[in-house]
Design a protein around this motif. Structure first.
Motif, PDB file in Angstrom:
ATOM      1  N   PHE A   1       0.957  -1.142  -0.085  1.00  0.00           N
ATOM      2  CA  PHE A   1      -0.124   0.140   0.059  1.00  0.00           C
ATOM      3  C   PHE A   1       0.766   1.416   0.228  1.00  0.00           C
ATOM      4  N   ALA A   2       2.042   1.295  -0.781  1.00  0.00           N
ATOM      5  CA  ALA A   2       3.026   2.269  -0.706  1.00  0.00           C
ATOM      6  C   ALA A   2       2.344   3.636  -1.072  1.00  0.00           C
ATOM      7  N   GLU A   3       1.663   3.853  -2.157  1.00  0.00           N
ATOM      8  CA  GLU A   3       0.916   4.755  -2.434  1.00  0.00           C
ATOM      9  C   GLU A   3       0.159   5.672  -1.596  1.00  0.00           C
ATOM     10  N   HIS A   4      -0.125   5.196  -0.492  1.00  0.00           N
ATOM     11  CA  HIS A   4      -0.855   5.943   0.529  1.00  0.00           C
ATOM     12  C   HIS A   4       0.089   6.275   1.783  1.00  0.00           C
ATOM     13  N   ALA A   5       1.380   5.961   1.783  1.00  0.00           N
ATOM     14  CA  ALA A   5       2.551   6.396   2.633  1.00  0.00           C
ATOM     15  C   ALA A   5       3.280   7.457   1.977  1.00  0.00           C
ATOM     16  N   THR A   6       4.402   7.436   2.943  1.00  0.00           N
ATOM     17  CA  THR A   6       5.532   8.339   2.304  1.00  0.00           C
ATOM     18  C   THR A   6       6.714   7.332   1.630  1.00  0.00           C
TER      19      THR A   6
ATOM     20  N   GLU B   1       3.685   9.138  -7.031  1.00  0.00           N
ATOM     21  CA  GLU B   1       4.190   9.741  -8.318  1.00  0.00           C
ATOM     22  C   GLU B   1       5.523   9.094  -8.900  1.00  0.00           C
ATOM     23  N   ALA B   2       5.742   7.823  -8.291  1.00  0.00           N
ATOM     24  CA  ALA B   2       6.841   7.191  -8.832  1.00  0.00           C
ATOM     25  C   ALA B   2       6.665   6.515 -10.139  1.00  0.00           C
ATOM     26  N   THR B   3       7.643   6.521 -10.808  1.00  0.00           N
ATOM     27  CA  THR B   3       7.288   5.816 -12.231  1.00  0.00           C
ATOM     28  C   THR B   3       7.705   4.409 -12.030  1.00  0.00           C
ATOM     29  N   PRO B   4       6.742   3.710 -12.594  1.00  0.00           N
ATOM     30  CA  PRO B   4       6.831   2.200 -12.709  1.00  0.00           C
ATOM     31  C   PRO B   4       7.909   1.524 -13.525  1.00  0.00           C
TER      32      PRO B   4
ATOM     33  N   GLU C   1      17.097   0.266  -3.298  1.00  0.00           N
ATOM     34  CA  GLU C   1      17.737   1.097  -4.363  1.00  0.00           C
ATOM     35  C   GLU C   1      16.534   1.457  -5.255  1.00  0.00           C
ATOM     36  N   VAL C   2      15.644   0.800  -5.288  1.00  0.00           N
ATOM     37  CA  VAL C   2      14.570   1.251  -6.350  1.00  0.00           C
ATOM     38  C   VAL C   2      13.718   2.239  -5.508  1.00  0.00           C
ATOM     39  N   VAL C   3      13.189   2.135  -4.530  1.00  0.00           N
ATOM     40  CA  VAL C   3      12.317   3.138  -3.815  1.00  0.00           C
ATOM     41  C   VAL C   3      13.238   4.475  -3.366  1.00  0.00           C
ATOM     42  N   GLY C   4      14.708   4.194  -3.164  1.00  0.00           N
ATOM     43  CA  GLY C   4      15.419   5.392  -3.046  1.00  0.00           C
ATOM     44  C   GLY C   4      15.415   6.403  -4.034  1.00  0.00           C
ATOM     45  N   GLU C   5      15.021   5.997  -5.345  1.00  0.00           N
ATOM     46  CA  GLU C   5      14.766   6.873  -6.399  1.00  0.00           C
ATOM     47  C   GLU C   5      13.585   7.478  -6.569  1.00  0.00           C
ATOM     48  N   TRP C   6      12.628   6.979  -5.811  1.00  0.00           N
ATOM     49  CA  TRP C   6      11.302   7.639  -5.828  1.00  0.00           C
ATOM     50  C   TRP C   6      11.056   9.021  -5.392  1.00  0.00           C
ATOM     51  N   PRO C   7      10.272   9.663  -5.878  1.00  0.00           N
ATOM     52  CA  PRO C   7       9.894  11.165  -5.075  1.00  0.00           C
ATOM     53  C   PRO C   7       9.217  11.007  -3.682  1.00  0.00           C
ATOM     54  N   ASP C   8       9.312  11.927  -3.120  1.00  0.00           N
ATOM     55  CA  ASP C   8       8.858  12.195  -1.626  1.00  0.00           C
ATOM     56  C   ASP C   8       7.329  11.175  -1.575  1.00  0.00           C
TER      57      ASP C   8
ATOM     58  N   ARG D   1       9.725   7.756   2.755  1.00  0.00           N
ATOM     59  CA  ARG D   1      10.360   7.308   4.145  1.00  0.00           C
ATOM     60  C   ARG D   1       9.796   6.070   4.608  1.00  0.00           C
ATOM     61  N   ASP D   2       8.379   6.053   4.704  1.00  0.00           N
ATOM     62  CA  ASP D   2       7.749   4.947   5.471  1.00  0.00           C
ATOM     63  C   ASP D   2       7.952   3.609   4.717  1.00  0.00           C
ATOM     64  N   VAL D   3       8.027   3.901   3.208  1.00  0.00           N
ATOM     65  CA  VAL D   3       8.263   2.613   2.511  1.00  0.00           C
ATOM     66  C   VAL D   3       9.615   2.056   2.737  1.00  0.00           C
ATOM     67  N   LEU D   4      10.479   2.831   2.800  1.00  0.00           N
ATOM     68  CA  LEU D   4      12.095   2.505   3.115  1.00  0.00           C
ATOM     69  C   LEU D   4      12.216   1.786   4.445  1.00  0.00           C
ATOM     70  N   ALA D   5      11.318   2.394   5.356  1.00  0.00           N
ATOM     71  CA  ALA D   5      11.577   1.851   6.668  1.00  0.00           C
ATOM     72  C   ALA D   5      10.971   0.315   6.774  1.00  0.00           C
TER      73      ALA D   5
END
Length: 212
Positions: A106-111, A188-191, A177-184, A113-117
């Motif tokens: 459910f990453a799109e509903h978080a930040t 809005e991340a590019t799949p 590595e993938v999520v580290g390139e995502w916007p906040d 930073r939360d996903v990386l955690a």
């Protein structure tokens, strides 16, 4: 009392087939081994041995350790036959209960930073699990272990939990590595459509296809 047995019933019968245990010892053994395959067994540990005894599949013996009474459960001949019949039938596949991965889903509903955690929590779990796996293997290679007569089966399942931890460690490094390139905002991340196409193009056998 219902004769219908659950997978947890059989799990406890399997442990009783190894040796007699008290419920406290059964709980310890479950935490040591069955948690990798059937963690739900722990919640039934104090009621299931009594139920198996009432069904004639186990028997209870009262003992004393000093002044302290205890009950030791052992499997009966009928219990061994019941266990053998269950083991002869192919079991079902895994049902994964994985809270951190659910949160990643459910990453799109978080930040981000939360996903990386949560990805980092998965990595830490994998590292702790592999530390347990190494310690357990060394127990047998260096000291013989508590059940050397069961070593062939232990190695089979030990390879599974080791490979699982390795896979999750590898996945968590890639995902970080993938999520580290995502916007906040993960929404809005590019799949990575190339990865999706690569999965879609994998060759599978007919039995692996849905409905196959």
């Amino acid at each position: 009392m219902s004769r219908e047995l659950t997978t947890t019933s059989y799990a406890i019968l399997g442990l009783l087939a190894i040796k007699p245990w008290t419920t406290y010892e059964l709980a310890q053994q479950m935490d040591r081994s069955l948690k990798h395959y059937w963690p739900r067994a722990a919640s039934r540990i104090y009621e299931e041995p009594k139920r198996l005894t009432a069904l004639g599949l186990a028997e209870a013996t009262a003992e004393r350790v000093g002044k302290r009474p205890r009950t030791v459960y052992s499997i009966t001949a009928e219990g061994r036959e019941t266990l053998a019949a269950w083991l002869a039938e192919p079991g079902g596949g895994p049902v994964v209960e994985f809270e951190a991965m659910l949160k990643v889903f459910f990453a799109e509903h978080a930040t981000t930073r939360d996903v990386l955690a949560n990805i980092d929590a998965i990595r830490l779990w994998a590292e702790r699990q592999n530390a347990e796996n190494v310690a357990f293997a060394r127990l047998y290679t260096e000291q013989g272990g508590p059940f050397p007569e069961r070593l062939a089966a232990i190695i089979l399942t030990g390879r599974f939990v080791t490979d699982l931890a390795d896979m999750l460690a590898k996945w968590s490094r890639w995902a970080a590595e993938v999520v580290g390139e995502w916007p906040d905002d993960p929404g809005e991340a590019t799949p990575d459509l190339d990865l999706l196409r690569a999965i879609a193009q994998r060759r599978v056998t007919p039995a692996e296809l849905p409905g196959g």
